[in-house]
Scaffold this motif. Sequence first.
Motif, PDB file in Angstrom:
ATOM      1  N   ALA A 218      -6.455  -0.053  -1.865  1.00  0.00           N
ATOM      2  CA  ALA A 218      -5.070  -0.061  -1.392  1.00  0.00           C
ATOM      3  C   ALA A 218      -4.141   0.629  -2.388  1.00  0.00           C
ATOM      4  N   ARG A 219      -4.352   0.397  -3.669  1.00  0.00           N
ATOM      5  CA  ARG A 219      -3.510   1.046  -4.683  1.00  0.00           C
ATOM      6  C   ARG A 219      -3.678   2.558  -4.648  1.00  0.00           C
ATOM      7  N   ARG A 220      -4.910   3.015  -4.474  1.00  0.00           N
ATOM      8  CA  ARG A 220      -5.150   4.456  -4.429  1.00  0.00           C
ATOM      9  C   ARG A 220      -4.552   5.079  -3.180  1.00  0.00           C
ATOM     10  N   ARG A 221      -4.631   4.373  -2.072  1.00  0.00           N
ATOM     11  CA  ARG A 221      -4.160   4.941  -0.814  1.00  0.00           C
ATOM     12  C   ARG A 221      -2.634   4.914  -0.694  1.00  0.00           C
ATOM     13  N   TYR A 222      -2.031   3.814  -1.113  1.00  0.00           N
ATOM     14  CA  TYR A 222      -0.608   3.622  -0.837  1.00  0.00           C
ATOM     15  C   TYR A 222       0.296   3.799  -2.053  1.00  0.00           C
ATOM     16  N   GLY A 223      -0.267   3.798  -3.241  1.00  0.00           N
ATOM     17  CA  GLY A 223       0.537   4.016  -4.432  1.00  0.00           C
ATOM     18  C   GLY A 223       1.705   3.057  -4.535  1.00  0.00           C
ATOM     19  N   ASP A 224       2.918   3.609  -4.633  1.00  0.00           N
ATOM     20  CA  ASP A 224       4.091   2.768  -4.846  1.00  0.00           C
ATOM     21  C   ASP A 224       4.744   2.294  -3.550  1.00  0.00           C
ATOM     22  N   ARG A 225       4.041   2.435  -2.414  1.00  0.00           N
ATOM     23  CA  ARG A 225       4.589   1.903  -1.165  1.00  0.00           C
ATOM     24  C   ARG A 225       4.562   0.384  -1.130  1.00  0.00           C
ATOM     25  N   GLY A 226       3.809  -0.220  -2.042  1.00  0.00           N
ATOM     26  CA  GLY A 226       3.721  -1.673  -2.060  1.00  0.00           C
ATOM     27  C   GLY A 226       3.217  -2.169  -3.395  1.00  0.00           C
ATOM     28  N   ARG A 227       3.180  -3.467  -3.525  1.00  0.00           N
ATOM     29  CA  ARG A 227       2.618  -4.125  -4.703  1.00  0.00           C
ATOM     30  C   ARG A 227       1.298  -4.757  -4.270  1.00  0.00           C
TER      31      ARG A 227
ATOM     32  N   VAL B 101       9.421  -1.506   4.070  1.00  0.00           N
ATOM     33  CA  VAL B 101       9.595  -2.902   3.693  1.00  0.00           C
ATOM     34  C   VAL B 101       9.224  -3.089   2.223  1.00  0.00           C
ATOM     35  N   ASP B 102       9.566  -4.248   1.694  1.00  0.00           N
ATOM     36  CA  ASP B 102       9.155  -4.661   0.350  1.00  0.00           C
ATOM     37  C   ASP B 102       7.840  -5.420   0.517  1.00  0.00           C
ATOM     38  N   TYR B 103       6.722  -4.710   0.338  1.00  0.00           N
ATOM     39  CA  TYR B 103       5.400  -5.236   0.694  1.00  0.00           C
ATOM     40  C   TYR B 103       4.644  -5.714  -0.527  1.00  0.00           C
ATOM     41  N   THR B 104       4.067  -6.917  -0.422  1.00  0.00           N
ATOM     42  CA  THR B 104       3.116  -7.425  -1.404  1.00  0.00           C
ATOM     43  C   THR B 104       1.826  -7.782  -0.685  1.00  0.00           C
ATOM     44  N   GLY B 105       0.716  -7.173  -1.110  1.00  0.00           N
ATOM     45  CA  GLY B 105      -0.589  -7.521  -0.585  1.00  0.00           C
ATOM     46  C   GLY B 105      -1.408  -8.215  -1.658  1.00  0.00           C
ATOM     47  N   ILE B 106      -2.052  -9.320  -1.289  1.00  0.00           N
ATOM     48  CA  ILE B 106      -2.845 -10.065  -2.258  1.00  0.00           C
ATOM     49  C   ILE B 106      -4.201 -10.406  -1.647  1.00  0.00           C
TER      50      ILE B 106
ATOM     51  N   ASN C 120      -4.637  -2.332   5.458  1.00  0.00           N
ATOM     52  CA  ASN C 120      -4.551  -1.447   6.615  1.00  0.00           C
ATOM     53  C   ASN C 120      -3.237  -1.586   7.362  1.00  0.00           C
ATOM     54  N   VAL C 121      -2.687  -2.802   7.394  1.00  0.00           N
ATOM     55  CA  VAL C 121      -1.474  -3.025   8.176  1.00  0.00           C
ATOM     56  C   VAL C 121      -0.275  -2.265   7.627  1.00  0.00           C
ATOM     57  N   LEU C 122      -0.293  -1.918   6.352  1.00  0.00           N
ATOM     58  CA  LEU C 122       0.869  -1.286   5.729  1.00  0.00           C
ATOM     59  C   LEU C 122       1.225   0.037   6.400  1.00  0.00           C
ATOM     60  N   ALA C 123       0.238   0.764   6.889  1.00  0.00           N
ATOM     61  CA  ALA C 123       0.499   2.051   7.548  1.00  0.00           C
ATOM     62  C   ALA C 123       1.281   1.888   8.844  1.00  0.00           C
TER      63      ALA C 123
END
Length: 206
Positions: free
Chosen positions: A79-88, A64-69, A56-59
Motif C-alpha cells: 500500500a505504501r508503494r502504491r499510494y505513497g502520501d495519499r494515506g497513512r 480524504v484523510d485516510y489511515t489504513g492499518i 484497495n478501497v483507497l482508489a
Amino acid sequence: MAQRISGAYRLITIPSIYKGLMFSLGADNAITRYVDEALQPKAGMKILDVGCGPANVLAYLPAVDYTGIDLNEKHIDYARRRYGDRGRFMVGNAADDLKQEEKTFDLINVSALLHHLDDDQAVSLFTSLKRLLKADGRIVTFDNVWLPGQRAAVRLINKLDSGINIRTPEGYLGLLSGLGFDIQTRVFHDLLRIPYDHFIMIARNS
C-alpha cells in the motif's frame, strides 16, 4: 485471528496474489458499489480502514484523510508503494495502536475482517473503535454470511474461506449488542462474478 493460514491459504497473504484473485472475481464492481451504497465517504473525512490489506478501497475514495492499518506487513508495504502520501499506512492493531486518536474519525471501514475474528476479539475491536469515532461517526462492516436457504455454491465457498467465523446476520449483529449504536443492515447477492452473499452493517453513534 481465527483463520486458516497454512498450505494454499498462505498464498492470500501475498499482496499481488490476493489482489489478483479478488479482482478476477469482480472486486472492482464490488468495491465500487460498497463505497457508493454503504460507505458513502465525503471529501475531507477522516477515515480509518481496519484490516485494510493492500488498501484497495483507497482508489475508490475521494480526497480524504485516510489511515489504513493491518497486521500483515507485506500488505502495508504494498500500500505504501502504491499510494505513497495519499494515506497513512500502519502495521498494527487498531484496538491498541490508535488510542491517542480518540473521537477523531468520521468513518471506520471494517471490510472482510469480522469472519476472521472470534466473538471476543470482534467485541473487543468494536469497543475500541467506538472510542475512536466522532459523536456523529459511523462504522461500516462487510463480510460473507450464512443465510437460510442459501445457494449451495455460496455455502461451499463459505466453507472454503480462510476465515472460520462466518456468521448469520444475527451473529454479526450480536457483536455490536450493548455498545450504543443505531444499526442498519443490508444483504448483497450480486457483487461478484461468482455466487456469493455479503452482509453489511452501518453502525452510527447514538
